[in-house]
Scaffold this active site. Structure first.
Site, short mmCIF file in Angstrom:
data_model
loop_
_atom_site.label_atom_id
_atom_site.label_comp_id
_atom_site.label_asym_id
_atom_site.label_seq_id
_atom_site.Cartn_x
_atom_site.Cartn_y
_atom_site.Cartn_z
CE LYS A 118 -4.06 1.88 2.48
NZ LYS A 118 -4.97 1.69 3.65
CB SER A 130 -8.35 3.49 2.39
OG SER A 130 -7.51 2.89 3.36
CB SER A 166 -8.52 0.61 5.27
OG SER A 166 -9.26 1.78 5.06
N1 GLN Z 1 -13.29 3.87 5.63
C1 GLN Z 1 -12.84 4.28 6.93
C2 GLN Z 1 -12.47 5.75 6.88
O1 GLN Z 1 -12.67 6.33 5.89
C3 GLN Z 1 -11.69 3.43 7.37
C4 GLN Z 1 -10.45 3.78 6.67
C5 GLN Z 1 -9.28 2.95 7.11
O2 GLN Z 1 -9.42 1.92 7.75
N2 GLN Z 1 -8.11 3.46 6.81
O3 GLN Z 1 -11.97 6.30 7.79
#
Ligand code: GLN
Length: 471
Positions: free
Chosen positions: A74, A149, A173
């Site tokens: 990532k 994400s 994410s």
């Molecule tokens: N979708 C969640 C957010 O937008 C979690 C994101 C994540 O785990 N980095 O914060």
């Protein structure tokens, strides 16, 4: 071929790491233009690393348990001398002066970083559409999102670009995109995997974890990256208990979390998958019951105060002086403002404003303080559930992959994608998602296994069993 099979073959000289890498680069070349899983494909360095692995084998050395296995990273994991962008304009052109511990451990185990994967900017989002460099598409249906994400990492594994990938999970994410792309994703116990070199979003929630095509491969990567790291002050000191390799669940007590299974908007096929997995586990000798973890329903609200609050503090470092982008102004304050206005996307700005507001003097107790109390109640409720159960079960995401653009105009609808995964992060616990057949539109469904802190061994036993039961 699984990562474990590739490594076994490379270690004994049956296959060259170079051929493994070339094969995956060819797969990337064929489909990456359509999917955009990567911000950067590291073709040359991957070939060079593979040649070094092959040379070690030729010398009679063992390159390690990931010998010759391509791993997608990532793009919020620091890689020395290799651009690391967080899919943000504000970091464009920045090359970290150091390498994240997890990446170093992959390299030390003979693994081959093959590219930096796309993400929602600074890991804020659930669809990878918040990337400054364009969305990633779901390999099962390119008109749909891969989740987020870590959507690029999930898509890379699902598309066969790499057998393994690393992501980060602050509120879901890793698990949500893994579920939407039909692969395995793990959020380890907070502190079990070093965060050194992970660009911070919300430091009390962030945790790095693996993506893989199988539960066994996820175990292989987790066992490579975890363990104490003196460079991360929140790293757990005790050595990790091995994950084992048996799917045996006889005698295990498994609770289906009602609040996470009866969520609003859950697709019937998703709920059916959890029930079917539970029935299978029961036939395999587990004791399965429904359980209430009442405060879970407040998880999303607490998260959207705590995570933005921490983000507003963490992202203050992007000031136009130390990293990447700078837009000049008449004085320093104007330069800061112009840099941030140009460098951050809409969602990141929204989070910074939400977080700054929640922390402001007049509202701190009402918002941030209250959310921290909710977090404590959630931890207590889970502790009570774990008095009677070894692991818990729930859906990973309420729906299968949605279409690109379906939720971009409605942040709240987007936030609801993580309603089943967020409580784990607030509690600091571990969870894994395992693909379990298909649901709406014939798209992958994931079943989530939740475990208490350091409960990874039981969690993996159940995950292996679910994998064996999957349709
Ligand atoms: N979708 C969640 C957010 O937008 C979690 C994101 C994540 O785990 N980095 O914060």
């Amino acid at each position: 071929m699984t990562a474990r099979a590739i490594a076994d073959a490379v270690r004994v000289g049956e296959r060259s790491a170079r051929s493994v890498v070339d094969e995956h680069l060819a797969a990337i070349e064929a489909r990456e233009p359509e999917l955009h899983a990567f911000n950067l494909v590291m073709g040359d360095s991957a070939r060079a690393t593979a040649d070094a692995v092959d040379a070690a084998v030729a010398r009679g050395e063992d390159p390690g348990p990931l010998a010759g296995v391509p791993v997608a990273l990532k793009d919020n994991l620091c890689t020395r001398g290799v651009p690391t962008t967080c899919s943000s304009r504000i970091l464009e052109g920045w090359e970290p002066p150091y390498t994240a511990t997890v990446v170093q451990r992959v390299l030390d185990a003979g693994g081959i970083p093959i590219g930096k994967t796309n993400l929602d900017e600074f890991a804020m989002g659930s669809s990878t559409e918040n990337s400054a460099f364009g969305a990633t598409r779901n390999p099962h249906d390119p008109s749909r999102v891969p989740g987020g994400s870590s959507g690029g990492s999930a898509a890379a594994v699902a598309a066969g670009f790499a057998p393994l990938a690393l992501g980060s999970d602050t509120g879901g994410s890793i698990r949500q995109p893994a579920a939407l792309c039909g692969v395995v994703g793990v959020k380890p116990t907070y502190g079990r995997v070093s965060r050194y070199g992970l660009i911070a979003f919300a430091s009390s929630l962030d945790q790095i974890g693996p993506f893989a095509g199988t539960v066994d491969d996820a175990a292989l990567l987790l066992e490579t990256i975890w363990g104490h790291d003196p460079l991360d002050s929140t790293s757990i000191g005790s050595p990790p208990a091995p994950l084992g390799d048996v799917p045996d669940v006889s005698g295990l007590r498994i609770g289906i979390v009602e609040e996470l299974t009866d969520v609003d908007g859950i697709q019937p096929e998703v709920r059916a998958a959890v029930e079917r997995a539970a029935a299978g586990l029961e036939s395999a000798g587990a004791h399965v019951e429904r359980v209430k973890v009442p405060s879970c329903v407040y998880g999303l609200s607490a998260y959207y105060l705590i995570a933005p609050a921490e983000a507003s503090s963490n992202l203050a470092r992007y000031d136009g002086v130390r990293y990447g982008l700078r837009v000049d102004g008449a004085d320093v304050a104007e330069m800061n403002a112009k840099t941030r206005a140009a460098g951050f996307g809409a969602e990141v700005k929204r989070r910074i404003m939400l977080g700054t507001y929640a922390l402001s003097a007049g509202y701190y107790d009402a918002y941030y303080g209250q959310a921290q109390k909710v977090r404590t109640v959630i931890i207590r409720d889970f502790a009570r559930a774990y008095e009677s159960f070894d692991v818990l079960l729930s859906p990973t995401a309420p729906t299968t992959a949605f279409e690109l653009g379906a939720k971009t105009e409605d942040p709240l609808a987007m936030y609801l994608s993580d309603v089943c995964t967020i409580p784990t992060n607030l509690a600091g616990h571990a969870a894994i998602t395992v693909p379990f057949g298909t649901g709406a539109f014939d798209l992958p469904v994931g079943v989530q296994v939740l475990a208490p802190a350091l409960g990874e061994p039981d969690m993996f036993r159940v995950a292996r069993a679910i994998e064996g039961l999957a349709p």
